[in-house]
Design an enzyme around this catalytic site. Structure first.
Site, PDB file in Angstrom:
ATOM      1  N   CYS A 127      13.600   4.033  -9.397  1.00 51.09           N
ATOM      2  CA  CYS A 127      14.283   3.774 -10.663  1.00 51.09           C
ATOM      3  C   CYS A 127      14.406   2.273 -10.822  1.00 51.09           C
ATOM      4  O   CYS A 127      14.147   1.522  -9.898  1.00 51.09           O
ATOM      5  CB  CYS A 127      15.679   4.383 -10.626  1.00 51.09           C
ATOM      6  SG  CYS A 127      15.678   6.120 -10.159  1.00 51.09           S
ATOM      7  N   ARG A 131       9.570   1.158 -14.126  1.00 52.00           N
ATOM      8  CA  ARG A 131       9.896   1.783 -12.842  1.00 52.00           C
ATOM      9  C   ARG A 131      10.340   3.232 -12.986  1.00 52.00           C
ATOM     10  O   ARG A 131      10.445   3.960 -11.996  1.00 52.00           O
ATOM     11  CB  ARG A 131      11.004   0.990 -12.144  1.00 52.00           C
ATOM     12  CG  ARG A 131      10.596  -0.428 -11.792  1.00 52.00           C
ATOM     13  CD  ARG A 131      11.715  -1.090 -11.035  1.00 52.00           C
ATOM     14  NE  ARG A 131      11.942  -0.417  -9.766  1.00 52.00           N
ATOM     15  CZ  ARG A 131      11.376  -0.771  -8.616  1.00 52.00           C
ATOM     16  NH1 ARG A 131      10.555  -1.790  -8.589  1.00 52.00           N
ATOM     17  NH2 ARG A 131      11.629  -0.114  -7.511  1.00 52.00           N
ATOM     18  N   TRP A 144      13.790   7.610 -12.775  1.00 48.12           N
ATOM     19  CA  TRP A 144      12.681   8.545 -12.539  1.00 48.12           C
ATOM     20  C   TRP A 144      13.305   9.645 -11.677  1.00 48.12           C
ATOM     21  O   TRP A 144      13.655   9.420 -10.521  1.00 48.12           O
ATOM     22  CB  TRP A 144      11.538   7.852 -11.812  1.00 48.12           C
ATOM     23  CG  TRP A 144      10.318   8.709 -11.662  1.00 48.12           C
ATOM     24  CD1 TRP A 144       9.341   8.923 -12.590  1.00 48.12           C
ATOM     25  CD2 TRP A 144       9.922   9.464 -10.503  1.00 48.12           C
ATOM     26  NE1 TRP A 144       8.382   9.758 -12.087  1.00 48.12           N
ATOM     27  CE2 TRP A 144       8.706  10.107 -10.814  1.00 48.12           C
ATOM     28  CE3 TRP A 144      10.482   9.667  -9.244  1.00 48.12           C
ATOM     29  CZ2 TRP A 144       8.043  10.929  -9.910  1.00 48.12           C
ATOM     30  CZ3 TRP A 144       9.814  10.486  -8.338  1.00 48.12           C
ATOM     31  CH2 TRP A 144       8.609  11.100  -8.682  1.00 48.12           C
ATOM     32  N   ASN A 191      18.883   4.131  -6.660  1.00 45.16           N
ATOM     33  CA  ASN A 191      17.456   4.434  -6.613  1.00 45.16           C
ATOM     34  C   ASN A 191      17.180   5.005  -5.231  1.00 45.16           C
ATOM     35  O   ASN A 191      17.601   4.409  -4.240  1.00 45.16           O
ATOM     36  CB  ASN A 191      16.667   3.123  -6.819  1.00 45.16           C
ATOM     37  CG  ASN A 191      15.195   3.281  -6.503  1.00 45.16           C
ATOM     38  OD1 ASN A 191      14.637   4.372  -6.630  1.00 45.16           O
ATOM     39  ND2 ASN A 191      14.558   2.201  -6.085  1.00 45.16           N
ATOM     40  N   GLY A 192      16.510   6.156  -5.153  1.00 42.07           N
ATOM     41  CA  GLY A 192      16.204   6.726  -3.843  1.00 42.07           C
ATOM     42  C   GLY A 192      16.793   8.117  -3.716  1.00 42.07           C
ATOM     43  O   GLY A 192      17.117   8.765  -4.717  1.00 42.07           O
ATOM     44  N   GLU A 212     -11.622   5.228  -8.424  1.00 43.05           N
ATOM     45  CA  GLU A 212     -10.638   4.426  -9.147  1.00 43.05           C
ATOM     46  C   GLU A 212     -10.793   4.620 -10.672  1.00 43.05           C
ATOM     47  O   GLU A 212      -9.802   4.729 -11.394  1.00 43.05           O
ATOM     48  CB  GLU A 212     -10.802   2.945  -8.764  1.00 43.05           C
ATOM     49  CG  GLU A 212      -9.926   1.968  -9.510  1.00 43.05           C
ATOM     50  CD  GLU A 212      -8.416   2.208  -9.360  1.00 43.05           C
ATOM     51  OE1 GLU A 212      -8.011   3.015  -8.515  1.00 43.05           O
ATOM     52  OE2 GLU A 212      -7.666   1.586 -10.134  1.00 43.05           O
ATOM     53  N   LYS A 233      -7.828   5.983 -13.054  1.00 46.11           N
ATOM     54  CA  LYS A 233      -7.348   5.281 -14.260  1.00 46.11           C
ATOM     55  C   LYS A 233      -7.332   6.230 -15.438  1.00 46.11           C
ATOM     56  O   LYS A 233      -6.356   6.296 -16.176  1.00 46.11           O
ATOM     57  CB  LYS A 233      -8.254   4.079 -14.610  1.00 46.11           C
ATOM     58  CG  LYS A 233      -8.147   2.865 -13.747  1.00 46.11           C
ATOM     59  CD  LYS A 233      -6.856   2.095 -13.881  1.00 46.11           C
ATOM     60  CE  LYS A 233      -5.790   2.634 -12.997  1.00 46.11           C
ATOM     61  NZ  LYS A 233      -5.695   2.235 -11.635  1.00 46.11           N
ATOM     62  N   GLU A 290      -4.632   9.202 -15.089  1.00 50.53           N
ATOM     63  CA  GLU A 290      -3.198   8.886 -15.098  1.00 50.53           C
ATOM     64  C   GLU A 290      -2.696   8.434 -16.459  1.00 50.53           C
ATOM     65  O   GLU A 290      -1.528   8.631 -16.785  1.00 50.53           O
ATOM     66  CB  GLU A 290      -2.814   7.893 -13.998  1.00 50.53           C
ATOM     67  CG  GLU A 290      -3.277   6.480 -14.202  1.00 50.53           C
ATOM     68  CD  GLU A 290      -2.824   5.535 -13.087  1.00 50.53           C
ATOM     69  OE1 GLU A 290      -1.718   5.699 -12.552  1.00 50.53           O
ATOM     70  OE2 GLU A 290      -3.602   4.630 -12.758  1.00 50.53           O
ATOM     71  N   HIS A 331     -23.541  19.488  -3.802  1.00 51.40           N
ATOM     72  CA  HIS A 331     -22.876  20.395  -2.856  1.00 51.40           C
ATOM     73  C   HIS A 331     -21.681  21.095  -3.493  1.00 51.40           C
ATOM     74  O   HIS A 331     -20.837  21.646  -2.787  1.00 51.40           O
ATOM     75  CB  HIS A 331     -22.459  19.621  -1.600  1.00 51.40           C
ATOM     76  CG  HIS A 331     -23.624  19.047  -0.856  1.00 51.40           C
ATOM     77  ND1 HIS A 331     -24.483  19.815  -0.112  1.00 51.40           N
ATOM     78  CD2 HIS A 331     -24.108  17.785  -0.793  1.00 51.40           C
ATOM     79  CE1 HIS A 331     -25.430  19.052   0.400  1.00 51.40           C
ATOM     80  NE2 HIS A 331     -25.227  17.806  -0.005  1.00 51.40           N
ATOM     81  N   LYS A 349       6.021   3.253 -11.735  1.00 53.14           N
ATOM     82  CA  LYS A 349       5.173   2.208 -11.163  1.00 53.14           C
ATOM     83  C   LYS A 349       5.174   2.223  -9.640  1.00 53.14           C
ATOM     84  O   LYS A 349       4.142   2.062  -9.015  1.00 53.14           O
ATOM     85  CB  LYS A 349       5.668   0.851 -11.682  1.00 53.14           C
ATOM     86  CG  LYS A 349       4.894  -0.347 -11.157  1.00 53.14           C
ATOM     87  CD  LYS A 349       3.513  -0.392 -11.742  1.00 53.14           C
ATOM     88  CE  LYS A 349       2.710  -1.567 -11.245  1.00 53.14           C
ATOM     89  NZ  LYS A 349       1.263  -1.346 -11.467  1.00 53.14           N
TER      90      LYS A 349
HETATM   91  O1  M6R Z   1       2.562  -0.601  -5.108  1.00 56.61           O
HETATM   92  P1  M6R Z   1       1.459   0.169  -4.421  1.00 56.61           P
HETATM   93  O2  M6R Z   1       0.167  -0.571  -4.445  1.00 56.61           O
HETATM   94  O3  M6R Z   1       1.824   0.595  -3.039  1.00 56.61           O
HETATM   95  O4  M6R Z   1       1.272   1.486  -5.280  1.00 56.61           O
HETATM   96  C1  M6R Z   1       0.394   2.481  -4.854  1.00 56.61           C
HETATM   97  C2  M6R Z   1       0.174   3.509  -5.920  1.00 56.61           C
HETATM   98  O5  M6R Z   1       1.385   4.143  -6.260  1.00 56.61           O
HETATM   99  C3  M6R Z   1      -0.434   2.918  -7.180  1.00 56.61           C
HETATM  100  O6  M6R Z   1      -1.613   2.241  -6.910  1.00 56.61           O
HETATM  101  C4  M6R Z   1      -0.711   4.027  -8.220  1.00 56.61           C
HETATM  102  O7  M6R Z   1      -1.708   4.886  -7.750  1.00 56.61           O
HETATM  103  C5  M6R Z   1      -1.083   3.426  -9.564  1.00 56.61           C
HETATM  104  N1  M6R Z   1      -0.383   4.126 -10.608  1.00 56.61           N
HETATM  105  C6  M6R Z   1      -2.521   3.529  -9.887  1.00 56.61           C
HETATM  106  O8  M6R Z   1      -2.837   2.977 -11.112  1.00 56.61           O
END
Ligand code: M6R
Length: 616
Positions: free
Chosen positions: A2, A27, A76, A102-103, A489, A493, A496, A512, A611
């Site tokens: 959060c 966040r 969150w 947060n947590g 990747e 992108k 998400e 396969h 994030k």
């Molecule tokens: O802050 P971090 O690099 O540890 O975060 C890792 C992942 O949570 C982060 O890369 C996530 O997959 C992104 N939303 C991808 O765009």
């Protein structure tokens, strides 16, 4: 996971809280709330709403909530669905103190049962409200001191958390603490602030203290005192941030993600800055730390790379670079898997833990797990003083500046170049590269920012392409060698931010199984740059074309032959085979972005995500 903001000073606090929450909304954005302690008569006022920050602003309806001390929270959800009642802040039984957090407090069920048995009633399903009640109850049972009650409560809770408390009875004070979750404090002569990350503070101060685990901070205007849980004086990690305020604003771009994609030339240039000395040797001062560290790195016989999400994909790219340049075997593993198995680690094992935020719970736990078994841990992080940076033996910072969009872009390309520098440095230490070679390699890398800028010029064509494929139900990405992590990747992108089902595959694996998914007109993105596997990828393109796929190829400039195989081609400039990921990912970031825009998605704040994942 959060966003937390707190302020005690002379200014009216509500605008400070709302501005801070705007910056921190990335966040978490399930709900938002504020608590303000009024100057007169010490009232405590709370306003909170489910949904985005805009709902909280509506609920405030122009009210100013006069007061100079307060807390703000953007959530969150973990315990309790997003609802007005479950939004933070939460108060204790007396209604005098308010808590944001947060947590996860893992033993909240047991604590709640005790409190209910002694007559407490709860208005929400959250673990946070339980801890607010616990602090209030311990204060009533003790000497009435808030700090003593917070310390006592924290000795009873289990889990990873950052929390902050305001109190009607202590109208100028905020009490805060953390355990394995981020919380930073901001110093000013006339005020004191706290936030879950520095992006929330840079509009006010660059003088920061990272609070350490199980420290309690007592913030009053212009003064911050730290204690440990037993009440002894403590010291945090104080440093100055050099991030620009403008870096945390959109600066005319419609979304942070697009701004951050366009910042990549600069971010990569900054990350490469100062990496070669006058003798042509690679400089990684962060890893030097005296002869013993260099000797340890020289004797490394195995590397594990651990990370999550996009950072994991950067780790996959690093495997090719470290094995190629330094000749050390590398295994890349998702941090949440690594932390729960028994990898064979020795003092000669190097664990590279990658995390943009440096606050991802699984990556930190993997690093701690490795260090406990004598392995040497090097962190790659974008955030100075982050928890991961502090948990590691050494840290190599990417210099991407604040990354606000949930979808990671500039962090990824800077991670790749930082890891590439690490690979060359290991090679240099082990005598596998001579200074002249190092100089040549770094000169090639110095060209990358301009080459990324060149790739960005394809944006109009990619936006057009996005229009033609945005109705697709799915999209497949494939590549070989360093093209594989980029395929993965590119798919991440897209899924998400657009919610279109997308997967990245090793091109050779298509036949396969995954090829069965292809139907007439199904879009496939192929990474087919020049290199020793290009011909193999062309064969894989032919296989999917034969099943009706529409193929978008990411290829090397001058490769006109690829047009015979693919329906659309986006070109990137020619570079060393191992450096293509820095360029080929850019069109895929743009493709994901423009498809999401076409579909009307909330690009910077995609559903269900936040994030930074500071919980398991
Ligand atoms: O802050 P971090 O690099 O540890 O975060 C890792 C992942 O949570 C982060 O890369 C996530 O997959 C992104 N939303 C991808 O765009």
């Amino acid at each position: 996971m959060c966003g937390i903001i707190g302020y005690t000073g002379r200014e009216q606090v509500l605008p400070v809280l709302l501005d801070g929450l705007t910056t921190l909304e990335y966040r978490g954005y399930d709900s938002a709330g504020v608590a303000v302690v009024g100057a007169e008569g010490g009232q405590l006022r709370l306003v909170k709403r489910a949904g985005k920050l805009a709902n909280l602003r509506d609920a405030l309806d122009g009210r100013t909530l006069a007061g100079t001390v307060g807390l703000g929270h953007t959530r969150w959800a973990t315990h309790g669905a997003p609802s007005d009642a479950n939004s933070h802040p939460h108060t204790d039984e007396s209604g005098d103190l308010a808590v944001i957090h947060n947590g996860i407090f893992e033993n909240f069920g047991e604590l709640k049962a005790e409190l209910v048995a002694s007559g407490h009633t709860f208005a929400s399903d959250t673990d946070t409200e339980v801890v607010a009640h616990l602090i209030g109850a311990l204060r009533e049972a003790g000497d009435g001191d808030l700090v003593t009650a917070v310390r006592a409560a924290l000795q009873r809770v289990e889990g990873a958390f950052a929390l902050a408390v305001v109190d009607r009875r202590n109208p100028t004070t905020i009490v805060a603490s953390r355990r394995e979750a981020p919380l930073v404090l901001g110093h000013r002569d006339d005020a004191s602030l706290l936030a879950s990350d520095v992006a929330g503070l840079i509009a006010h101060t660059r003088d920061i203290t990272a609070l350490l685990d199980d420290q309690v901070a007592i913030l009053t205007p212009g003064a911050i005192e730290l204690l440990d849980l037993d009440g002894r004086p403590a010291e945090g990690h104080r440093y100055t941030v050099d991030w620009d305020i403008a870096a945390a604003a959109k600066q005319g771009y419609p979304h942070f993600m697009l701004k951050e994609i366009h910042e990549q030339p600069q971010a990569v240039a900054d990350t490469l800055l100062g990496r070669v000395d006058v003798d042509g040797r690679i400089v990684v001062d962060e890893l030097r730390g005296g002869r013993s560290v260099e000797d340890e790195l020289r004797s490394v016989d195995k590397v594990y790379v651990v990370a999550c999400g996009t950072s994991y994909h950067a780790g996959m790219v690093a495997k090719y670079a470290i094995e190629h340049w330094a000749g050390i075997p590398v295994e890349v593993e998702i941090a949440s898997e690594f932390r729960y198995r028994d990898p064979i680690l020795t003092p000669h094992t190097l664990v590279v833990a990658i995390s943009q935020s440096g606050e991802t719970a699984d990556t930190i736990a993997a690093a701690v797990h490795a260090r406990n078994q004598q392995a040497k841990v090097v962190a790659i992080s974008n955030v100075v003083g982050s928890s991961l940076a502090r948990a590691a033996d050494a840290v190599l910072y990417t210099r991407a500046g604040p990354e606000i969009a949930v979808a990671s872009t500039k962090a990824f390309t800077t991670q790749i170049v930082a890891l590439d520098v690490l690979a060359l440095y290991l090679a240099q230490l082990r005598g596998a590269l001579f200074p002249d070679e190092c100089r040549d390699h770094l000169a090639r890398r110095a060209a990358l920012p301009a080459l990324i800028a060149q790739v960005l010029e394809s944006e109009p064509a990619i936006a057009e392409l996005a229009r033609t494929v945005s109705a697709a139900r799915y999209m497949m990405f494939f590549g070989r060698h360093v093209g594989l992590p980029i395929a993965m990747e590119g798919a991440l992108k897209l899924k998400e931010i657009s919610y279109v089902h997308a997967e990245g595959f090793a091109a050779g694996e298509m036949k396969h199984g995954p090829i069965a998914l292809i139907d007439e007109g199904g879009p496939v993105v192929a990474l087919v740059t020049r290199g020793h596997v290009r011909g193999k990828v062309v064969s894989n393109i032919q296989q999917v074309k034969g099943r009706g796929a529409v193929v978008l190829a990411i290829a090397t400039e001058g490769d006109t032959e690829i047009k015979e195989h693919a329906d659309h081609v986006v070109y990137v400039p020619e570079v060393h085979e191992l450096l293509y990921p820095v360029l080929t990912v850019v069109p895929l970031q743009l493709l994901g972005y423009h498809i999401a825009v076409q579909l009307g998605r909330d690009v910077d704040q995609p559903r269900n995500l936040a994030k930074t994942v500071t919980v398991e």
